[in-house]
Motif scaffolding. Structure first.
Motif, PDB file in Angstrom:
ATOM      1  N   THR A   1       6.035 -12.012  -4.602  1.00 35.44           N
ATOM      2  CA  THR A   1       4.622 -11.930  -4.934  1.00 35.44           C
ATOM      3  C   THR A   1       3.992 -10.916  -3.979  1.00 35.44           C
ATOM      4  OG1 THR A   1       3.704 -13.532  -3.359  1.00 35.44           O
ATOM      5  CG2 THR A   1       4.686 -14.420  -5.370  1.00 35.44           C
ATOM      6  N   VAL A   2       2.866 -10.352  -4.359  1.00 34.05           N
ATOM      7  CA  VAL A   2       2.141  -9.430  -3.480  1.00 34.05           C
ATOM      8  C   VAL A   2       0.646  -9.639  -3.677  1.00 34.05           C
ATOM      9  CG1 VAL A   2       1.803  -7.050  -2.739  1.00 34.05           C
ATOM     10  CG2 VAL A   2       3.965  -7.705  -3.819  1.00 34.05           C
ATOM     11  N   THR A   3      -0.045  -9.889  -2.596  1.00 36.08           N
ATOM     12  CA  THR A   3      -1.508  -9.842  -2.613  1.00 36.08           C
ATOM     13  C   THR A   3      -1.919  -8.810  -1.578  1.00 36.08           C
ATOM     14  OG1 THR A   3      -1.726 -12.131  -3.314  1.00 36.08           O
ATOM     15  CG2 THR A   3      -3.633 -11.140  -2.275  1.00 36.08           C
ATOM     16  N   PHE A   4      -2.532  -7.734  -2.066  1.00 30.53           N
ATOM     17  CA  PHE A   4      -2.759  -6.512  -1.287  1.00 30.53           C
ATOM     18  C   PHE A   4      -4.260  -6.249  -1.256  1.00 30.53           C
ATOM     19  CE2 PHE A   4      -2.646  -1.875  -0.648  1.00 30.53           C
ATOM     20  CZ  PHE A   4      -1.609  -1.719   0.260  1.00 30.53           C
ATOM     21  N   VAL A   5      -4.847  -6.251  -0.060  1.00 31.20           N
ATOM     22  CA  VAL A   5      -6.304  -6.179   0.090  1.00 31.20           C
ATOM     23  C   VAL A   5      -6.683  -4.931   0.881  1.00 31.20           C
ATOM     24  CG1 VAL A   5      -8.360  -7.363   0.945  1.00 31.20           C
ATOM     25  CG2 VAL A   5      -6.429  -8.688   0.045  1.00 31.20           C
ATOM     26  N   VAL A   6      -7.575  -4.122   0.307  1.00 32.02           N
ATOM     27  CA  VAL A   6      -8.077  -2.919   0.966  1.00 32.02           C
ATOM     28  C   VAL A   6      -9.555  -3.132   1.300  1.00 32.02           C
ATOM     29  CG1 VAL A   6      -8.485  -0.435   0.762  1.00 32.02           C
ATOM     30  CG2 VAL A   6      -6.462  -1.469  -0.312  1.00 32.02           C
ATOM     31  N   VAL A   7      -9.901  -2.977   2.581  1.00 34.51           N
ATOM     32  CA  VAL A   7     -11.288  -3.140   3.020  1.00 34.51           C
ATOM     33  C   VAL A   7     -11.788  -1.788   3.532  1.00 34.51           C
ATOM     34  CG1 VAL A   7     -12.859  -4.353   4.564  1.00 34.51           C
ATOM     35  CG2 VAL A   7     -10.845  -5.535   3.656  1.00 34.51           C
ATOM     36  N   ASP A   8     -12.735  -1.201   2.812  1.00 35.91           N
ATOM     37  CA  ASP A   8     -13.333   0.078   3.193  1.00 35.91           C
ATOM     38  C   ASP A   8     -14.835  -0.129   3.281  1.00 35.91           C
ATOM     39  OD1 ASP A   8     -14.510   2.646   3.248  1.00 35.91           O
ATOM     40  OD2 ASP A   8     -12.738   3.526   2.342  1.00 35.91           O
ATOM     41  N   GLY A   9     -15.360  -0.216   4.495  1.00 34.96           N
ATOM     42  CA  GLY A   9     -16.767  -0.541   4.651  1.00 34.96           C
ATOM     43  C   GLY A   9     -17.034  -1.930   4.097  1.00 34.96           C
ATOM     44  N   TRP A  10     -18.032  -2.019   3.230  1.00 35.85           N
ATOM     45  CA  TRP A  10     -18.370  -3.305   2.623  1.00 35.85           C
ATOM     46  C   TRP A  10     -17.651  -3.518   1.293  1.00 35.85           C
ATOM     47  CZ3 TRP A  10     -20.692  -6.423   5.877  1.00 35.85           C
ATOM     48  CH2 TRP A  10     -21.485  -5.884   6.894  1.00 35.85           C
ATOM     49  N   THR A  11     -16.814  -2.570   0.895  1.00 36.00           N
ATOM     50  CA  THR A  11     -16.116  -2.672  -0.382  1.00 36.00           C
ATOM     51  C   THR A  11     -14.731  -3.266  -0.174  1.00 36.00           C
ATOM     52  OG1 THR A  11     -17.318  -0.761  -1.264  1.00 36.00           O
ATOM     53  CG2 THR A  11     -15.295  -1.409  -2.396  1.00 36.00           C
ATOM     54  N   VAL A  12     -14.427  -4.304  -0.941  1.00 29.54           N
ATOM     55  CA  VAL A  12     -13.136  -4.996  -0.872  1.00 29.54           C
ATOM     56  C   VAL A  12     -12.448  -4.856  -2.220  1.00 29.54           C
ATOM     57  CG1 VAL A  12     -11.966  -7.210  -0.533  1.00 29.54           C
ATOM     58  CG2 VAL A  12     -14.001  -6.652   0.820  1.00 29.54           C
ATOM     59  N   THR A  13     -11.211  -4.364  -2.205  1.00 33.22           N
ATOM     60  CA  THR A  13     -10.430  -4.207  -3.429  1.00 33.22           C
ATOM     61  C   THR A  13      -9.141  -4.991  -3.278  1.00 33.22           C
ATOM     62  OG1 THR A  13     -11.328  -1.949  -3.604  1.00 33.22           O
ATOM     63  CG2 THR A  13      -9.510  -2.541  -5.086  1.00 33.22           C
TER      64      THR A  13
ATOM     65  N   ASP B   1       1.468 -15.622  -7.227  1.00 35.37           N
ATOM     66  CA  ASP B   1       0.529 -16.715  -6.999  1.00 35.37           C
ATOM     67  C   ASP B   1       0.077 -16.835  -5.551  1.00 35.37           C
ATOM     68  OD1 ASP B   1       2.911 -17.564  -5.936  1.00 35.37           O
ATOM     69  OD2 ASP B   1       3.018 -19.452  -7.048  1.00 35.37           O
ATOM     70  N   SER B   2       0.149 -15.743  -4.794  1.00 34.88           N
ATOM     71  CA  SER B   2      -0.461 -15.728  -3.467  1.00 34.88           C
ATOM     72  C   SER B   2      -1.921 -15.313  -3.641  1.00 34.88           C
ATOM     73  CB  SER B   2       0.263 -14.741  -2.544  1.00 34.88           C
ATOM     74  OG  SER B   2       1.587 -15.169  -2.314  1.00 34.88           O
TER      75      SER B   2
ATOM     76  N   LEU C   1      12.349 -17.795 -13.827  1.00 34.66           N
ATOM     77  CA  LEU C   1      11.276 -17.578 -12.858  1.00 34.66           C
ATOM     78  C   LEU C   1      10.003 -18.277 -13.320  1.00 34.66           C
ATOM     79  CD1 LEU C   1      10.702 -16.010 -10.194  1.00 34.66           C
ATOM     80  CD2 LEU C   1       9.815 -14.154 -11.616  1.00 34.66           C
ATOM     81  N   CYS C   2       9.304 -18.911 -12.376  1.00 36.46           N
ATOM     82  CA  CYS C   2       8.056 -19.616 -12.701  1.00 36.46           C
ATOM     83  C   CYS C   2       6.871 -18.663 -12.814  1.00 36.46           C
ATOM     84  CB  CYS C   2       7.743 -20.657 -11.634  1.00 36.46           C
ATOM     85  SG  CYS C   2       9.003 -21.917 -11.421  1.00 36.46           S
ATOM     86  N   LEU C   3       7.024 -17.443 -12.316  1.00 33.14           N
ATOM     87  CA  LEU C   3       5.945 -16.459 -12.321  1.00 33.14           C
ATOM     88  C   LEU C   3       6.119 -15.485 -13.476  1.00 33.14           C
ATOM     89  CD1 LEU C   3       6.009 -15.593  -8.507  1.00 33.14           C
ATOM     90  CD2 LEU C   3       4.513 -17.246  -9.650  1.00 33.14           C
ATOM     91  N   SER C   4       5.012 -14.915 -13.920  1.00 33.16           N
ATOM     92  CA  SER C   4       5.065 -13.937 -15.003  1.00 33.16           C
ATOM     93  C   SER C   4       4.896 -12.507 -14.504  1.00 33.16           C
ATOM     94  CB  SER C   4       3.975 -14.238 -16.031  1.00 33.16           C
ATOM     95  OG  SER C   4       2.690 -14.208 -15.415  1.00 33.16           O
ATOM     96  N   ARG C   5       4.496 -12.340 -13.248  1.00 32.19           N
ATOM     97  CA  ARG C   5       4.340 -11.003 -12.665  1.00 32.19           C
ATOM     98  C   ARG C   5       4.842 -11.015 -11.233  1.00 32.19           C
ATOM     99  NH1 ARG C   5      -0.383  -7.790 -15.614  1.00 32.19           N
ATOM    100  NH2 ARG C   5      -0.616  -9.129 -17.427  1.00 32.19           N
ATOM    101  N   SER C   6       5.564  -9.982 -10.869  1.00 31.30           N
ATOM    102  CA  SER C   6       6.103  -9.873  -9.515  1.00 31.30           C
ATOM    103  C   SER C   6       6.633  -8.461  -9.330  1.00 31.30           C
ATOM    104  CB  SER C   6       7.222 -10.893  -9.280  1.00 31.30           C
ATOM    105  OG  SER C   6       8.357 -10.564 -10.070  1.00 31.30           O
ATOM    106  N   ILE C   7       7.067  -8.165  -8.118  1.00 27.00           N
ATOM    107  CA  ILE C   7       7.824  -6.942  -7.849  1.00 27.00           C
ATOM    108  C   ILE C   7       9.272  -7.359  -7.616  1.00 27.00           C
ATOM    109  CG2 ILE C   7       8.238  -5.140  -6.125  1.00 27.00           C
ATOM    110  CD1 ILE C   7       5.272  -4.711  -5.943  1.00 27.00           C
ATOM    111  N   GLY C   8      10.199  -6.673  -8.287  1.00 23.38           N
ATOM    112  CA  GLY C   8      11.619  -7.031  -8.209  1.00 23.38           C
ATOM    113  C   GLY C   8      12.024  -7.880  -9.385  1.00 23.38           C
ATOM    114  N   ASP C   9      12.893  -8.858  -9.135  1.00 26.50           N
ATOM    115  CA  ASP C   9      13.362  -9.798 -10.158  1.00 26.50           C
ATOM    116  C   ASP C   9      13.999  -9.080 -11.348  1.00 26.50           C
ATOM    117  OD1 ASP C   9      12.564 -12.364  -8.986  1.00 26.50           O
ATOM    118  OD2 ASP C   9      10.518 -11.639  -9.258  1.00 26.50           O
TER     119      ASP C   9
END
Length: 255
Positions: A136-148, A154-155, A213-221
């Motif tokens: 799984t991957v949860t990837f967060v970019v914080v630039d100033g007050w903007t969060v992407t 499922d993380s 696999l219990c997940l429907s989206r991931s990297i790898g697998d």
């Protein structure tokens, strides 16, 4: 000077011109670099889970005013290789998908599409290694007050704003709970069902077959087939000047 005159004189000295108040408000609204404080903790059991923190990224190399921060949680399964490769490669693939020479606003506008491209490229390159692990991957970019936020699996990433509101910035890609993902997998030719045991009984959560696999989206697998995709859910928000707290964690925290 009479006491009354003295009091009036004192009140006059304490009054602040309206123009000065407006100037202060405008100045506060233009604060573009909030203070970022962070911490991390982990208790891995299989050595497959990783975090990534980099607070000195720069949109323009050498320009400190273009600094942004990245935080990520990777919950690996069936081995650690997918999580390790993603941790080492994803950021470069994302930034490499953004054209050079953009203004900050243009860069932020291009970021969601670049995140999708970066996830897909990372998955495609890892598939060539012919290893069966995934993450799984949860990837967060914080630039100033903007969060992407971009995520597969499922993380979760939760926003706890200063006003007290709690917002989910990710979507769980669990077949057990996500009807849209079940429909997508079956429409693509995949099979969704529980694990069958001797006697025909079905146990456990819904899984995608082949692979289970219990997940429907991931990297790898790579052993699961084309039904499991690396295309992330992406959400971009702008915080108020009051700020907030982001909590990024794997399913071991939320379950």
């Amino acid at each position: 000077m009479s006491p009354k005159t003295s009091a009036n004189h004192l009140r006059a000295e304490q009054m602040i011109p309206l123009a000065s108040l407006l100037s202060r408000e405008i100045k506060n609204e233009k604060i573009e670099r909030p203070n970022i404080r962070y911490g991390q903790a982990s208790q891995p059991k299989k050595g497959e889970d990783y975090t990534f923190v980099k607070t000195d990224c720069q949109r323009i190399p050498g320009d400190r005013s273009s600094t942004f921060a990245v935080f990520a949680v990777l919950d690996g399964h069936n081995g650690a290789s997918a999580a390790i490769y993603t941790k080492d490669s994803l950021l470069n693939h994302v930034t490499g998908a953004i054209p050079p020479g953009l203004s900050r606003d243009e860069w932020l506008a291009a970021l969601p599409r670049a995140l999708v491209a970066g996830f897909v490229k990372t998955d495609k390159e890892f598939q060539t290694k012919e290893q069966s692990s995934g993450t799984t991957v949860t990837f967060v970019v914080v630039d100033g007050w903007t969060v992407t936020v971009a995520s597969v699996g499922d993380s979760r990433c939760i926003l706890d704003s200063q006003g007290g509101a709690i917002s989910m910035l990710t979507v769980d890609h669990r077949l057990e709970e996500n009807v849209e993902e079940r429909e997508r997998v079956t429409a693509s030719g995949g099979e969704v069902g529980r694990l069958s045991i001797v006697g025909g009984a079905e146990i456990g959560p819904l899984r995608c077959w082949p692979g289970g696999l219990c997940l429907s989206r991931s990297i790898g697998d790579m052993d699961v087939g084309e039904f499991i995709v690396p295309i992330p859910h992406v959400k971009q928000i702008k915080l108020s000047n009051a700020g907030g707290r982001l909590i990024i964690a794997s399913d071991g925290v939320w379950d």
